[in-house]
Design a protein around this motif. Structure first.
Motif, short mmCIF file in Angstrom:
data_model
loop_
_atom_site.label_atom_id
_atom_site.label_comp_id
_atom_site.label_asym_id
_atom_site.label_seq_id
_atom_site.Cartn_x
_atom_site.Cartn_y
_atom_site.Cartn_z
N THR A 672 0.86 -1.18 0.00
CA THR A 672 0.00 0.00 0.00
C THR A 672 0.89 1.23 0.00
OG1 THR A 672 -0.08 -0.07 2.42
CG2 THR A 672 -1.89 -1.14 1.22
N GLY A 673 0.26 2.39 -0.06
CA GLY A 673 1.03 3.63 0.00
C GLY A 673 1.40 4.14 -1.38
N THR A 674 2.49 4.88 -1.43
CA THR A 674 2.92 5.50 -2.67
C THR A 674 3.52 4.47 -3.63
OG1 THR A 674 5.13 5.96 -1.86
CG2 THR A 674 3.44 7.62 -1.41
N ILE A 675 3.71 4.88 -4.87
CA ILE A 675 4.35 4.01 -5.86
C ILE A 675 5.75 3.63 -5.40
CG2 ILE A 675 5.36 4.00 -8.19
CD1 ILE A 675 2.88 5.43 -9.18
N ALA A 676 6.47 4.60 -4.84
CA ALA A 676 7.84 4.34 -4.38
C ALA A 676 7.84 3.26 -3.30
CB ALA A 676 8.48 5.61 -3.86
N GLU A 677 6.84 3.30 -2.41
CA GLU A 677 6.77 2.30 -1.34
C GLU A 677 6.44 0.91 -1.90
OE1 GLU A 677 5.38 5.13 2.40
OE2 GLU A 677 3.88 4.39 0.98
N LYS A 678 5.58 0.88 -2.92
CA LYS A 678 5.24 -0.40 -3.55
C LYS A 678 6.47 -0.98 -4.28
CE LYS A 678 0.38 0.83 -4.27
NZ LYS A 678 -0.64 1.17 -5.30
N LYS A 835 10.35 19.41 1.07
CA LYS A 835 10.76 18.82 -0.21
C LYS A 835 12.21 18.38 -0.17
CE LYS A 835 7.50 21.19 -3.27
NZ LYS A 835 7.32 22.14 -4.40
N GLN A 838 12.51 15.23 1.81
CA GLN A 838 12.07 14.07 1.04
C GLN A 838 13.17 13.59 0.09
OE1 GLN A 838 8.35 14.98 -0.93
NE2 GLN A 838 7.35 15.54 0.99
N THR A 842 15.05 9.98 0.16
CA THR A 842 15.14 9.14 -1.05
C THR A 842 16.60 8.80 -1.35
OG1 THR A 842 13.15 10.14 -1.97
CG2 THR A 842 14.63 9.02 -3.51
N VAL A 880 1.41 -0.04 -10.52
CA VAL A 880 2.76 0.55 -10.56
C VAL A 880 3.23 0.52 -12.01
CG1 VAL A 880 5.12 0.43 -9.71
CG2 VAL A 880 3.24 -0.29 -8.24
N ARG A 884 8.94 1.39 -13.93
CA ARG A 884 9.68 1.38 -12.67
C ARG A 884 10.48 0.11 -12.48
NH1 ARG A 884 8.16 5.63 -9.22
NH2 ARG A 884 10.03 4.96 -8.11
#
Length: 907
Positions: A672-678, A835, A838, A842, A880, A884
């Motif tokens: 779940t969560g953001t695309i980055a987390e997936k 920002k 973040q 990353t 996703v 990626r």
């Protein structure tokens, strides 16, 4: 010592000591007493990622230090489909270099730096790995090895249940088609002994798919495609497709249009026969340009004297002279020795060199040769090319593409297909990997007389270069190659094949993964059989069973016997005495040169019976250079495996284990969560597959430098966060009291000395950007036929960099930072800080990921062994973008996988 009839075919030719053909009960009992009873069976998970203790059993000896390194093998785009998206610099990087992962990699940095120093590889200890590097929590008390062993056992139990379930389904379907008594008796037979059911074949020997009618495949595929595309909603990835198509070549458009009509994976059985094509047309190959002699003032210096060489000898001298910056080669004694042997052979044919007076100069000593002038000339030429205006670079590139365009595509059964490697490799020096015995040898120029063309009988044969002819023209419809020749280094044949995204290449990948899927039905019985046969009295059976265990559980390659002039690479069947070290009670240390001469080092806990067998196979009087599996060959092993399943070979296990493990892990995932987390969760699973399947790589020489650069960039962002906090004080001085003085303190590691250097680098960076922008603007003006800007304009633009330097100087003196931007406010500055934080987070994750994956070959697992359809399923199921996970090149390679499955597909 006699062998039974069954053993004779397996007996290897060797100068060393042979194992007895049978193992006596006395030997078995004696060894059983030496090992503790009741030990738990380990499924073969590496325990190397930890301290190495001195071993007092066998002294480990490797077969050479390894200098060779694998080349790296990859972005989300705006408004483009996966196939149209162009790759960026980040896109070309392996996912392992840019994924998110763990928390503790910093703790191992000092160890990794010492381990990647100049200590000889043979003496170097493998680095540790933290639990976080496979996605585990740092506060988990379960040791890494036990956790992985437990997980692998669970995965193997799931595989056993799956195999039994699939066979029950298959048996139930079979009972409907034949008498009950017959089906029951057939099911009771061991799998390896069962007769394979007769296959229905078509006229060309291809198995008939019962669900397929006699309707032409192209028409059927078109109908299926039409119904599918009408129901498919547009996605973000397909927006802007028309814009991208405008930039494509006419050939690309035509090929893509045909591709939309032809979906070969929907009826793959149509392409399983030996006849690969009916009609084939192509334009041959592209030869490298002829050698251009050096300018008269650039010569080889021999013993202090400039010498003039014959054109052929001079060309070979330039091969070496142009690569003096490649220290890994020119500092290699074998490389230098081989080069000079070939160089002097050509000198003997061409009359050696001449001095300024025309006197012959015999070149007999490599140490007296000075290639510096040649290197400087080629280095200057490289710099000239880099310095060319952008417009000129584009023009040269366009001219090259135009000249090669006729060779880029062929017509295969009436369809346009992209050709992969249509360029003949230019002459040069063979480098090889690791300690290849032929490194440094001269790769000769390939002539048309060496090349065989494969083309359709009715097609026009491509014209060879003027004054030349082809070696032969064939019409081999069973071959997928367009041209071939034999290179002079290893005598290997080089082939011109279709590109990775062509139908033929796609079918090859498809069949590989389908074969691995088929293994699901048989894996449990294969494992039961080899566990039973590991106790066989026959040496050949026991060796074979042990080898299959190592191939299945440890992902060892089968290996092939090598000639004396080939690299001393090793696989399971070719392991020698010195490659395996036994450490009681049941730990085995492997140390040898594997594929591509990459050092394979692993320390593994194995089943006690495997440990015992290896001890028998190494029993005295065997010693160094004696084969461990002396009664087993790769061909005999594969022949045995094929009795379980047609086409089953040792290498299928690597694909099956990686794909099955990934499939099980993905089933349990609910990201779940953001695309980055997936993406992170997918990458964690990929990492676990790489570790469980023992996919490793060597640590690159540039790893430490790369980590340091990433750390420096992160520190630069941290410095910007501090400056923004100081700007908040400039906007509202009372904010310091509200938030507390600690909030506004500069990080301790960013001391005054670091700040000074960083500010200087920022000023210099701005100068370079301004200068490059000025040069680019002038190039554009020149290309448009307009007047270029004067140098005064550049000086005016560079004032911005001077102003930045003055600002930093003032900040350092006053300790205050003036707020920047239009109408600065606390809210805007806080948003900017968020920002920046973040970006820092990353980058921190990327850096830890890079550090954690320095020895884990994630790309190897994802590209070569994990079924790409599993990645596609994850992409579709959790929304996703496929960009990626796969670079543009990989999206083209796995086009069949992306288009052929939905989110409910299972391996």
């Amino acid at each position: 010592m006699s062998s039974s009839e069954d053993d004779k075919p397996l007996l290897k030719a060797s100068n060393g000591v042979k194992s007895k053909d049978h193992i006596s009960k006395e030997v078995d009992v004696a060894l059983d007493k030496e090992s503790p009873s009741g030990q738990r069976t380990h499924p073969g998970v590496s325990i190397r990622f930890g301290p190495m203790e001195p071993m007092d059993v066998d002294e480990t000896q490797t077969n050479g230090n390894v200098n060779g390194k694998r080349k790296s093998r990859g972005s989300l785009t705006n408004g483009k489909s996966y196939k149209e998206a162009s790759s960026s610099e980040e896109d070309e990087k392996p996912l392992s270099k840019r994924r998110r992962t763990s928390q503790k990699a910093k703790q191992t940095k000092e160890e990794s730096e010492s381990e990647s120093s100049d200590v000889p590889l043979k003496a170097r200890k493998p680095p540790r790995i933290s639990p976080e590097q496979i996605g585990e929590l740092s506060d988990d008390d379960v040791p890494l090895t036990k956790k992985l062993v437990k997980e692998k056992i669970a995965i193997e139990k799931a595989a056993e249940k799956e195999a039994q379930h699939l066979r029950k389904e298959k048996a139930a379907a079979a009972r409907k088609r034949k008498p009950k008594a017959e089906s029951e008796s057939e099911d009771e037979k061991p799998l390896a002994k069962k007769k394979q059911p007769a296959k229905k074949k078509g006229a060309n020997g291809v198995k008939k798919n019962e669900s397929e009618s006699d309707e032409p495949i192209k028409v059927k595929a078109t109908a299926k495609k039409t119904t599918k595309t009408k129901a498919q909603p547009s996605t973000p990835a397909t927006k802007g497709k028309s814009k991208a198509k405008q930039e494509q070549t006419e050939e690309d458009r035509e090929a893509e249009e045909e591709e939309e009509q032809y979906r070969w994976w929907e009826a793959p059985t149509q392409h399983d026969g030996t006849k690969k094509w009916t009609t084939l047309e192509h334009n041959g190959v592209v030869f490298p340009p002829e050698y251009e002699p050096l300018p008269k003032d650039v010569k080889l210096i021999y013993d202090g004297v400039p010498v003039t060489l014959h054109k052929d000898a001079e060309e070979v001298a330039t091969f070496y002279g142009s690569m003096l910056n490649s220290t890994v080669n020119v500092e290699n004694p074998t490389f230098n020795k081989n080069f000079f042997e070939d160089f002097t052979a050509i000198l003997d044919k061409t009359g050696h060199g001449k001095d300024a007076n025309g006197n012959t100069v015999k070149i007999k000593s490599f140490e007296k040769c000075d290639f510096t002038k040649i290197f400087e000339y080629y280095q200057a030429e490289r710099e000239k090319k880099r310095a060319l205006p952008q417009a000129e670079k584009k023009a040269l590139k366009a001219a090259k593409e135009a000249a090669e365009a006729p060779y880029m595509y062929c017509i295969w059964d009436g369809r346009k297909q992209k050709v992969g490697n249509f360029r003949v490799e230019p002459p040069g020096l063979f480098r090889g990997r690791g300690e290849h015995p032929k490194t440094g040898r001269v790769k000769k120029r390939v002539m048309p007389e060496q090349i065989t063309i494969n083309i359709g009988k009715e097609a026009k044969v491509p014209e060879p270069p003027a004054g030349h002819r082809w070696k032969e023209v064939k019409h081999d419809q069973e071959g997928t190659w367009l041209a071939m020749w034999q290179e002079n280094i290893n005598g290997a044949y080089k082939y011109v094949m279709l590109a990775a995204n062509s139908d033929i290449k796609g079918q090859s990948d498809y069949k590989k993964f389908e074969k691995a899927r088929e293994l699901k039905q048989h894996i449990d019985r294969i494992r039961k059989d080899y566990m039973r046969e590991m106790k066989s009295e026959k040496m050949a059976e026991r060796q074979r069973a042990t080898a299959i265990y190592l191939i299945d559980r440890l992902a060892l390659r089968a290996g092939n016997e090598k000639g004396e002039d080939e690299a001393d690479t090793v696989g399971c069947c070719s392991l020698k005495y010195q490659h395996v070290t036994l450490k009681p009670p049941n730990t085995v240390v492997f140390d040898f040169l594997g594929k591509d001469s990459i050092r394979y080092y692993d320390e593994v806990e194995v089943d006690p019976q495997v440990f015992k067998n290896l001890k028998i196979f190494k029993k005295h009087p065997k010693t160094i250079d004696d084969d461990i599996f002396d009664r087993l060959t790769t061909s005999a092993l594969n022949k045995h495996l094929s009795s379980y399943m047609p086409g089953l070979t040792a290498k299928v296990f690597r694909t099956y284990n990686a794909s099955w493990t990934m499939a099980r892990l993905l089933k349990e995932m609910k990201p779940t969560g953001t695309i980055a987390e997936k993406v992170k969760e997918y990458n964690d699973a990929n990492r676990e597959v790489a570790i469980l399947c023992n996919h490793k790589r060597t640590v690159t020489a540039s790893h430490t430098m790369s980590i340091e650069k990433m750390q420096e960039k992160m520190n630069g962002l941290r410095y910007q966060v501090w400056r923004h906090k100081m700007m908040m004080i400039d906007v509202d001085p009372k904010i310091k009291k509200k938030k507390g003085a600690e909030f506004f303190e500069r990080p301790e590691d960013l001391d005054d000395e670091w700040v000074q250097k960083h500010q200087e680098s920022l000023v210099e960076e701005q100068r370079q950007k301004i200068t490059k922008k000025f040069e680019k603007d002038n190039e554009k003006l020149k290309a448009d036929g307009e007047k270029e800007m004067p140098e005064k304009e550049l000086k005016d633009r560079l004032k911005a960099a001077d102003e930045l330097a003055a600002k930093f100087k003032k900040e350092n003196k006053t300790g205050k930072v003036e707020a920047e931007g239009k109408s600065p406010s606390i809210e805007k500055l806080e948003a900017a800080i968020d920002k920046l934080n973040q970006r820092i987070e990353t980058m921190r994750i990327q850096m830890e990921d890079k550090e954690g994956n320095k020895e884990v070959a994630l790309g190897t697992s994802k590209i070569n062994y994990i079924d790409p359809r599993l990645t596609v399923v994850f992409s579709k199921k959790f929304n996703v973008p496929i960009e990626r996970f796969f670079s543009k090149t990989l999206r083209e390679k796995f086009d069949w996988a992306i288009k052929s499955v939905d989110e409910n597909w299972e391996f």
